[in-house]
Write a protein that holds these residues in place. Sequence first.
Motif, short mmCIF file in Angstrom:
data_model
loop_
_atom_site.label_atom_id
_atom_site.label_comp_id
_atom_site.label_asym_id
_atom_site.label_seq_id
_atom_site.Cartn_x
_atom_site.Cartn_y
_atom_site.Cartn_z
N ASP A 14 31.61 -30.80 -17.21
CA ASP A 14 30.87 -30.14 -16.14
C ASP A 14 31.71 -28.99 -15.61
OD1 ASP A 14 28.54 -30.39 -14.07
OD2 ASP A 14 30.37 -30.23 -12.86
N ARG B 198 27.17 -39.63 -17.53
CA ARG B 198 25.87 -39.56 -18.17
C ARG B 198 25.52 -40.97 -18.65
NH1 ARG B 198 25.00 -35.32 -22.68
NH2 ARG B 198 24.42 -34.11 -20.85
N GLN C 200 13.33 -41.68 -16.20
CA GLN C 200 14.62 -41.29 -15.65
C GLN C 200 14.66 -41.46 -14.13
OE1 GLN C 200 16.33 -37.59 -16.99
NE2 GLN C 200 17.28 -37.24 -15.03
N LYS D 142 24.74 -37.98 -13.51
CA LYS D 142 24.10 -36.68 -13.28
C LYS D 142 23.00 -36.43 -14.30
CE LYS D 142 26.93 -36.08 -9.98
NZ LYS D 142 26.72 -37.11 -9.01
N SER D 143 23.00 -37.21 -15.38
CA SER D 143 21.94 -37.10 -16.38
C SER D 143 21.74 -38.45 -17.04
CB SER D 143 22.28 -36.03 -17.42
OG SER D 143 23.47 -36.35 -18.10
N VAL E 208 20.07 -40.00 -20.70
CA VAL E 208 19.58 -39.70 -22.04
C VAL E 208 19.05 -41.00 -22.64
CG1 VAL E 208 20.25 -38.94 -24.34
CG2 VAL E 208 21.26 -37.84 -22.35
N SER F 37 25.82 -36.46 -27.88
CA SER F 37 25.22 -35.81 -26.72
C SER F 37 25.95 -34.55 -26.28
CB SER F 37 25.12 -36.81 -25.56
OG SER F 37 26.38 -37.26 -25.16
#
Length: 96
Positions: A31, A39, A52, A70-71, A73, A95
């Motif tokens: 980041d 993640r 999500q 923060k994300s 997948v 990723s």
Amino acid sequence: MRVVNIYPAQVEQQIAALEAAAAVAVIGVEDARWGEVPRAVILVREGHELPQDQVLRHLDCKLARDKVPKSVVFVQSVPRTASGKIRKPDLRRQSA
């Protein structure tokens, strides 16, 4: 810059509590602002849905804001070792 130690197992345990989560891994991704952020990589149990926003809402009331990924997948399969452990280095490469 404030340094926060995030223990993936703590976050993974909270996500794994969701019935729809078949397998969960939390990895660090680069980041620009923070250096690295969490993640969540999730394999959804067959026949279930797991949006999500549901994952993030669930974590928001269980973890400190800095620890919430923060994300998120979603994957179709998770690489594993011969003993069944999730291969996080492979997930990081996938990723990136």
